[in-house]
Design a protein around this motif. Structure first.
Motif, mmCIF file in Angstrom:
data_model
loop_
_atom_site.group_PDB
_atom_site.id
_atom_site.type_symbol
_atom_site.label_atom_id
_atom_site.label_comp_id
_atom_site.label_asym_id
_atom_site.label_seq_id
_atom_site.Cartn_x
_atom_site.Cartn_y
_atom_site.Cartn_z
ATOM 1 N N LEU A 51 -6.451 -6.709 0.687
ATOM 2 C CA LEU A 51 -5.300 -5.814 0.086
ATOM 3 C C LEU A 51 -5.766 -6.246 -1.356
ATOM 4 O O LEU A 51 -5.722 -4.928 -2.198
ATOM 5 C CB LEU A 51 -3.854 -6.312 0.102
ATOM 6 C CG LEU A 51 -2.875 -5.646 -0.741
ATOM 7 C CD1 LEU A 51 -2.625 -4.315 -0.152
ATOM 8 C CD2 LEU A 51 -1.453 -6.343 -0.580
ATOM 9 N N MET B 30 -8.520 -3.622 -2.485
ATOM 10 C CA MET B 30 -7.759 -2.475 -2.385
ATOM 11 C C MET B 30 -6.957 -2.153 -3.750
ATOM 12 O O MET B 30 -7.193 -1.287 -4.382
ATOM 13 C CB MET B 30 -7.027 -1.984 -1.016
ATOM 14 C CG MET B 30 -7.741 -1.727 0.044
ATOM 15 S SD MET B 30 -6.995 -1.200 1.467
ATOM 16 C CE MET B 30 -5.795 -2.741 1.845
ATOM 17 N N ARG C 149 0.847 -1.397 -0.135
ATOM 18 C CA ARG C 149 -0.096 -0.079 -0.031
ATOM 19 C C ARG C 149 0.770 1.256 0.023
ATOM 20 O O ARG C 149 0.373 2.065 -0.764
ATOM 21 C CB ARG C 149 -0.767 -0.232 1.227
ATOM 22 C CG ARG C 149 -2.134 -0.941 1.024
ATOM 23 C CD ARG C 149 -3.097 -0.794 2.358
ATOM 24 N NE ARG C 149 -3.574 0.635 2.367
ATOM 25 C CZ ARG C 149 -4.431 1.158 3.294
ATOM 26 N NH1 ARG C 149 -4.645 0.177 4.197
ATOM 27 N NH2 ARG C 149 -4.919 2.330 3.323
ATOM 28 N N THR D 42 -8.945 -0.215 -6.523
ATOM 29 C CA THR D 42 -8.903 1.246 -6.531
ATOM 30 C C THR D 42 -7.391 1.507 -6.857
ATOM 31 O O THR D 42 -7.134 2.530 -7.953
ATOM 32 C CB THR D 42 -8.994 1.871 -5.252
ATOM 33 O OG1 THR D 42 -10.358 1.386 -4.646
ATOM 34 C CG2 THR D 42 -8.596 3.428 -5.071
ATOM 35 N N TYR D 43 -6.488 1.207 -6.380
ATOM 36 C CA TYR D 43 -4.966 1.781 -6.521
ATOM 37 C C TYR D 43 -4.509 1.529 -7.881
ATOM 38 O O TYR D 43 -4.060 2.351 -8.591
ATOM 39 C CB TYR D 43 -4.146 0.930 -5.674
ATOM 40 C CG TYR D 43 -4.094 1.255 -4.050
ATOM 41 C CD1 TYR D 43 -3.380 2.665 -3.674
ATOM 42 C CD2 TYR D 43 -4.756 0.983 -3.166
ATOM 43 C CE1 TYR D 43 -3.195 3.087 -2.666
ATOM 44 C CE2 TYR D 43 -4.732 1.583 -1.932
ATOM 45 C CZ TYR D 43 -3.936 2.634 -1.414
ATOM 46 O OH TYR D 43 -3.708 3.032 -0.299
#
Length: 310
Positions: free
Chosen positions: A252, A255, A216, A259-260
């Motif tokens: 994770l 995410m 992240r 998104t990332y």
């Protein structure tokens, strides 16, 4: 590329004093109401310094420090984040801790409590991370020297990680946060160093927590400093795909893939679209790695797989 002081979060980097201490004796006072949703208590504790890790004379080892700590806890059954660096820690006789402090007062005992104390972690988990991370920092001297001697330059983070590959199974969250703050040093002219950070994050031997914090953090750094050169982005995508394919990485995975990564690639958000043919032009093996790792990851990977295949 370096962080400003305001951006540094790692206690290893922020602290000018790092000590390993052991609780020798203590007196716990009663819990009392602390508005609005907490209870607090004080602990009168006596610590011995078992190791000086940074920022003080080695002769401090063995010294006894008596101080009063404050702990907080939620007043009800609902979990809440609570203030206080010692909150949540079992302060019992014989317990060992690593303390990180911005010690500025005349009394050393103040370095062990708020507000000078930035962070506390049990020695069993915090000490290995701290010792390794401090290898990558310039030594600090508690007293000015009349004729300073030249100090060897500390290793870059890539060199540091390469020298400690065998320790990856015990890498913890403290080291992960330290690497997150220092990874910018590899942007974008130290491909080897960046690769070492990715190798640490994607090693199956590391804990899920370490891999999550570091992955992240790298993704956040890439987004803050976009556009990343294609080779850097390609290597990140390959490492990320292997990490989120782990069965213990469901949070994770959601995410990263939801998104990332879409934002990094321009599939969502305001960035321009990054064609896969350009991102992987110099590293076709990374493209193969991404496709293989995400083949059975989850439905979250559908859009990313389509982009990689395009």
């Amino acid at each position: 590329m370096l962080l400003t002081d305001e951006e540094i979060e790692s206690p290893v980097l922020r602290a000018n004093l790092v000590l390993e201490v052991r609780v020798e004796a203590l007196k716990e006072n009663a819990w009392q109401s602390a508005a609005p949703r907490f209870e607090s208590r004080t602990i009168e504790a006596r610590f011995s310094v078992t190791q000086v890790l940074r920022g003080a004379p080695a002769e401090l080892r063995g010294q006894l420090l008596a101080t009063t700590l404050t702990q907080f806890r939620p007043s009800g059954p609902r979990y809440l984040a609570v203030p206080g660096v010692w909150s949540g820690h079992d302060v019992v006789a014989g317990a060992g801790f690593v303390v990180f402090s911005v010690h500025v007062s005349d009394e050393l005992k103040a370095a062990l409590r708020d507000p000078e104390c930035l962070y506390v972690e049990e020695a069993d988990t915090g000490l290995p991370d701290t010792v390794l991370a401090l290898e990558g920092l310039m030594p600090t001297s508690p007293q000015p020297q009349p004729q300073p001697q030249p100090q060897p330059q500390p290793p870059a983070i890539g060199e540091l990680l390469a020298a400690h590959v065998g320790q990856r199974p015990v890498f913890g969250s403290l080291l992960a946060g330290y690497l997150v703050d220092r990874v910018l040093e590899t942007f974008f002219d130290d491909a080897d160093g960046f690769e070492q950070v990715l190798a640490a994050a994607s090693d199956p031997a590391v804990s899920p927590q370490f891999a999550m914090i570091l992955t992240r953090g790298i993704a956040d750094a890439l987004l803050r400093n976009e556009p990343a050169p294609d080779p850097f982005l390609a290597r990140f995508l390959a490492a990320m795909a292997k990490i989120v394919a782990r069965p213990d990485m469901a949070p994770l995975r959601a995410m990263m893939l939801g998104t990332y990564v879409p934002n990094l690639l321009g599939l969502a958000g305001g960035l321009g679209l990054r064609p896969a043919s350009e991102v992987f032009a110099s590293d076709p093996q990374a493209r193969t790695t991404v496709l293989a790792a995400l083949a059975g990851a989850s439905e979250d990977a559908t859009e990313i797989v389509r982009w990689v295949s395009g």
